[in-house]
Design an enzyme around this catalytic site. Structure first.
Site, PDB file in Angstrom:
ATOM      1  N   ARG A  98      -4.651   4.862   6.738  1.00 37.14           N
ATOM      2  CA  ARG A  98      -5.626   4.824   5.652  1.00 37.14           C
ATOM      3  C   ARG A  98      -7.048   4.985   6.163  1.00 37.14           C
ATOM      4  O   ARG A  98      -7.988   5.006   5.375  1.00 37.14           O
ATOM      5  CB  ARG A  98      -5.538   3.475   4.953  1.00 37.14           C
ATOM      6  CG  ARG A  98      -4.861   3.497   3.592  1.00 37.14           C
ATOM      7  CD  ARG A  98      -4.877   2.062   3.130  1.00 37.14           C
ATOM      8  NE  ARG A  98      -4.626   1.840   1.756  1.00 37.14           N
ATOM      9  CZ  ARG A  98      -3.427   1.655   1.209  1.00 37.14           C
ATOM     10  NH1 ARG A  98      -2.342   1.801   1.917  1.00 37.14           N
ATOM     11  NH2 ARG A  98      -3.320   1.354  -0.063  1.00 37.14           N
ATOM     12  N   ARG A 171       2.197  -7.187  -8.950  1.00 36.83           N
ATOM     13  CA  ARG A 171       1.335  -7.506  -7.816  1.00 36.83           C
ATOM     14  C   ARG A 171       0.031  -8.149  -8.262  1.00 36.83           C
ATOM     15  O   ARG A 171      -0.539  -7.754  -9.272  1.00 36.83           O
ATOM     16  CB  ARG A 171       1.024  -6.231  -7.034  1.00 36.83           C
ATOM     17  CG  ARG A 171       2.115  -5.888  -6.040  1.00 36.83           C
ATOM     18  CD  ARG A 171       1.996  -4.511  -5.515  1.00 36.83           C
ATOM     19  NE  ARG A 171       0.627  -4.151  -5.129  1.00 36.83           N
ATOM     20  CZ  ARG A 171       0.303  -2.979  -4.608  1.00 36.83           C
ATOM     21  NH1 ARG A 171       1.241  -2.078  -4.395  1.00 36.83           N
ATOM     22  NH2 ARG A 171      -0.932  -2.717  -4.297  1.00 36.83           N
ATOM     23  N   ARG A 182     -10.007  -0.464  -5.050  1.00 37.15           N
ATOM     24  CA  ARG A 182      -9.007   0.242  -4.235  1.00 37.15           C
ATOM     25  C   ARG A 182      -9.230   1.746  -4.292  1.00 37.15           C
ATOM     26  O   ARG A 182      -9.055   2.453  -3.296  1.00 37.15           O
ATOM     27  CB  ARG A 182      -7.598  -0.127  -4.692  1.00 37.15           C
ATOM     28  CG  ARG A 182      -7.193  -1.520  -4.179  1.00 37.15           C
ATOM     29  CD  ARG A 182      -6.118  -2.173  -5.008  1.00 37.15           C
ATOM     30  NE  ARG A 182      -4.881  -1.426  -5.047  1.00 37.15           N
ATOM     31  CZ  ARG A 182      -3.943  -1.596  -5.975  1.00 37.15           C
ATOM     32  NH1 ARG A 182      -4.118  -2.489  -6.946  1.00 37.15           N
ATOM     33  NH2 ARG A 182      -2.845  -0.883  -5.937  1.00 37.15           N
TER      34      ARG A 182
END
Ligand code: ADP
Ligand code: ZN
Length: 228
Positions: A98, A171, A182
Site C-alpha cells: 500500500r 467491520r 481510507r
C-alpha cells in the site's frame, strides 16, 4: 525432465484498488479457481487486533482512524505469513503493498526466494460509489464470505450461501467518516504504485464497476495468462 529445467516459481499476484473496489471478493474467487492463497493484510491485522498482540495493539487506533499502519508492522506480518508452507502454492496479495516502501520491501523479499510478481491488477472504480459499497457491506462470521445490503444478499435471508452460518459481522472501520480517510490514504500513498508496477511491465488494469461475475471472468483471464 532434463537437468537444465528450472523450477517454476509460485505465482505472485497483487490486487490494487481503493477500499471497496472488490479486492477481497475477487481474491476469494481466484483462490477457489486457481488454488492460490489469498493474503489480506487487513485480515491479518484484524486478527492481530483481536488477539491483542503487540502489533495489534499498535495498529488498532490507526485502523479505526482509516490511516495506514506503519510499514514496519505490516511488512513483518506479511513476511511471517509468506513463510508458511501453504504459500508455496502461490499467493494473491489483497491490500499489500500500500506504500512505495512496502512495494520495495516485497520486491526484495521475493528476490530472496527467486520469485517475482506475475501481475499487479488494478481494479479501477469510481470513488463516489465506494462509500455506498463499503457502508452496506458485511461478512459471514464463520467463513468470511462477503455480502452487501443492496448488491449481494444471501439467497436465504440471514443464512450464509457458502456455509449456512446465521452469524454475520460488520467491520468497525466501515462507516462514512473512516471511509473518507481510507480513500484519501489510498490516493496519497497507494495509487502511485500503479506507476511503479507499470514501470516493471507488471500492471494490468480492469474496469471494476460492473457485475461481480463479469469482473471475475476478466480477472480469471488475466491470471491465467500471467501464471502460464
Ligand atoms: P480496505 O481495503 O477495504 O480499506 P483492508 O481490510 O485492506 O480494507 O484494510 C483495513 C485497514 O487495515 C486499512 O485502513 C489500514 O489501516 C490497515 N492496513 C491493511 N493493509 C495495510 C497495509 N498494507 N499497510 C498499512 N495499513 C494497512
Ligand atoms: Zn459462511
Amino acid at each position: 525432465m532434463d537437468g537444465t529445467t528450472t523450477q517454476t516459481a509460485a505465482p505472485v499476484l497483487i490486487l490494487l484498488g481503493p477500499p471497496g473496489a472488490g479486492k477481497g471478493t475477487q481474491a476469494r474467487m481466484l483462490e477457489e479457481t486457481f488454488g492460490l492463497v489469498q493474503l489480506s493484510t487487513g485480515d491479518l491485522l484484524r486478527d492481530a487486533v483481536a488477539q491483542g498482540t503487540e502489533a495489534g495493539q499498535q495498529a488498532k487506533a490507526v485502523m479505526e482512524a482509516g490511516q495506514l499502519v506503519s510499514d514496519d508492522i505490516v511488512i513483518a506480518i506479511l513476511r511471517d505469513r509468506l513463510a508458511q508452507p501453504d504459500c508455496a502454492r502461490g499467493v494473491i496479495l489483497d491490500g499489500f503493498p500500500r506504500t512505495a516502501g512496502q512495494a520495495e520491501a516485497l520486491d526484495a523479499l521475493l528476490a530472496e526466494n527467486g520469485q517475482k510478481i506475475n501481475a499487479a491488477i488494478s481494479l479501477d472504480v469510481d470513488d463516489a460509489a465506494m462509500v455506498t459499497r463499503i457502508s452496506g457491506r458485511y461478512t459471514c462470521a464463520a467463513c468470511g464470505e462477503g455480502y452487501h445490503d443492496s448488491f449481494k444478499t444471501p439467497a436465504a435471508e440471514g443464512r450464509c450461501d457458502k456455509c449456512d452460518s446465521t452469524e454475520f459481522k460488520r467491520r468497525a472501520d466501515d462507516n462514512a467518516e473512516t471511509v473518507a480517510a481510507r480513500l484519501d490514504a489510498y490516493h496519497e500513498q497507494t495509487a502511485p504504485l500503479i506507476d511503479y508496477y507499470a514501470a516493471q511491465a507488471a500492471l494490468m488494469r480492469i474496469n471494476a464497476m460492473g457485475q461481480i461475475d463479469e469482473i471475475a471472468n476478466k480477472m480469471g483471464a488475466i491470471v491465467k495468462a500471467a501464471t502460464r
